[in-house]
Design an enzyme around this catalytic site. Sequence first.
Site, PDB file in Angstrom:
ATOM      1  N   GLU A 118     -29.834 -15.482  -1.127  1.00 57.22           N
ATOM      2  CA  GLU A 118     -28.651 -16.172  -1.655  1.00 57.22           C
ATOM      3  C   GLU A 118     -28.068 -17.185  -0.670  1.00 57.22           C
ATOM      4  O   GLU A 118     -26.969 -17.006  -0.139  1.00 57.22           O
ATOM      5  CB  GLU A 118     -27.575 -15.162  -2.052  1.00 57.22           C
ATOM      6  CG  GLU A 118     -27.949 -14.312  -3.239  1.00 57.22           C
ATOM      7  CD  GLU A 118     -26.833 -13.401  -3.694  1.00 57.22           C
ATOM      8  OE1 GLU A 118     -26.803 -13.057  -4.884  1.00 57.22           O
ATOM      9  OE2 GLU A 118     -25.985 -13.015  -2.854  1.00 57.22           O
ATOM     10  N   GLU A 171     -31.917 -10.688  -9.543  1.00 53.04           N
ATOM     11  CA  GLU A 171     -30.889  -9.642  -9.567  1.00 53.04           C
ATOM     12  C   GLU A 171     -30.168  -9.761 -10.911  1.00 53.04           C
ATOM     13  O   GLU A 171     -29.521 -10.759 -11.176  1.00 53.04           O
ATOM     14  CB  GLU A 171     -29.880  -9.789  -8.427  1.00 53.04           C
ATOM     15  CG  GLU A 171     -30.460  -9.587  -7.042  1.00 53.04           C
ATOM     16  CD  GLU A 171     -29.399  -9.643  -5.944  1.00 53.04           C
ATOM     17  OE1 GLU A 171     -28.181  -9.589  -6.270  1.00 53.04           O
ATOM     18  OE2 GLU A 171     -29.775  -9.762  -4.754  1.00 53.04           O
TER      19      GLU A 171
END
Length: 654
Positions: free
Chosen positions: A145, A316
Amino acid sequence: MNRLELGVCYYPEQWDRSLWREDAQRMAEMGLDWVRIAEFTWGLIEPERGVFHWDWLDEVIDILGEAGLRVMMSTPTAAPPKWLIDKHPEILPVGPDGRVRGFGSRRHYCFSSDVYLAEACRIATEYARRYGQNPYVHAWQIDNEYNDHDTVLSYSKTARDGFRRWLSDCYGSIEVLNDTWGTVFWGSLYSSFDQIELPNELVASPNPTHALDFARFSSDRVRLFNRAQVNVLRQYSPGRDITHNFMAGSFEFDHHAVAADLDIVGFDSYPLGNLLGSTLSEDEKRRYLRTGAPDYQGFHCDLYRSQGKGRMWVLEQQPGPVDWAEKNPSPVDGMVRLWTWAAYAHGAQAVMFFRWRQARFAQEQYHTALLRSDGSPDQAAVELAQVAAERENLPDAPRERAHVAILLDYESIWAADILPHDDTFPNARIIREWYAGLRTFGVDLDFVGPQDDLNEYILIVIPQSMIVSSELAAKLRGSGAKLLIGARAGSKTPDMHTPLNLAPGELADLTGVTVRRAESLPELAQETVRFQDGATYDFTGWREIIETNETVVASFCSAYRDGSPAIVRSDRAIYLAMIPRGPLLHTILSDALSWANIPVTDCEPDLRITRRGGLGFAFNFGATGLSLPSDGTQGYLVGGSEIPPYGVSIWQDR
């Protein structure tokens, strides 16, 4: 790969090793195909420089692989260990307030640090040498991320020094920089590159070209960091796919550029986690509190599928309440299944759930998972099992190229943040709202960037492209597509100057428009737009005073320049002199689709319809059942023509 694959994010290091084999067996029995591991394991694997403890990770990989699961290994560079921070504190990021952001959580590094870049490549090399040829390791994720916790823009001394070198390479001489930045304004000239500081902690706003160049430099550093690890993995783990999990809703670096170096473009999907912080109205947030916005999943899947040239994974997927938002509601039962099928419908090859078992300690104890912390299955596990069973009924179906594309330019988003002219300028929200508006007509969409091939599209939608280069304008001109162009398009050159021919600059010949003045209006202004048929719509915010010899579709009703053009149509383009929302946006999009001869299906507010190859998908985000229009040719594979609340229907045309 056109069959939906399923996976999970697993943190075996957080659990007793006696659970590992049982966990792997349960994963396989649930129908999971993939397990992503190890993105935060650097300090465990290398507790001091050059001392490696691989045994436990070797064992985990063997257990997972022997259970029939494919492993996605991660490079662990999102969380450098404390001993490295102690030795090189200069790698820590610095916030816009000038304060160093310290060790103790994650993402505590500065992309501009060459020291950290070398360390990241070193540890990536160690992981790749160890597992690059492992038969159970089938793919890699790099880091975790980028820009989580707002870490792309770092205002460290390292960033300042790197920025100066970048500027020197870019401009060659300080005289060229002064001319390009317009430093004669306010007398802020430089006599050497070593005098240039970062654009933070100033008395007033920074020079806009200075700020844009710093955003470009920072984005380039993200791509350099990512590409360096890609090169390591290509060398030591040939034939394995490489991905990164982009953050949904992040625009702080150029995802088009970073994605170009990856095999698969991944992203992390949290429809409820991102709802309350979104720009939806309070009524919309209340309506979709437990479902997420109907176009959240589709927007990001279409964006990252397009950047991945058809290869996109959800790395995710939210399984229940998260723990990091302002408030953290539970999704209504059925939504995890709906989100999963929506991801597949919009082109996902795989969906991984975050995470396997809910943590018992540390920062994410309230973040739900497939299993509770005691090992009992949570609601997401029930819905996963349903998806795993349903996928067996579906034939392979590739997601095809759409007829309509949305142009998304990251530099234009940065530019509008830097020089807004309106404290509440909606910026990236414009792109989301136009996407959602098009989806209510059942229109399937691709995203394109300025560097992409624009040919073969029937309609290209340009919601917010403040910067339009001559190269992009030539592509648009040569594409043959009809264009729907939002306000402010082409109003700045790549140097952040006003074009010599005024806005829309390079788009002037396509639109037949010249912008003579731009203003931003408060809510109390109560301005309206009147169409030729007499219909009127309210608007507020950005407004332009334009001149044109092309067809005026609608005009402004205003105490100021009443009757000036609001919407203009030429042979190739519709140009908007304001930023529409709500019913006005709906009408404009409907007219543009009709003008371009794009077939539409009017959807109720809670219904979304899309196609993947020969399959049709419908999703009900509402609390009441909905009926699908039917001509008798649909052969339903999942559900039927009556979609229950929060339900899914999938069909194949007979």
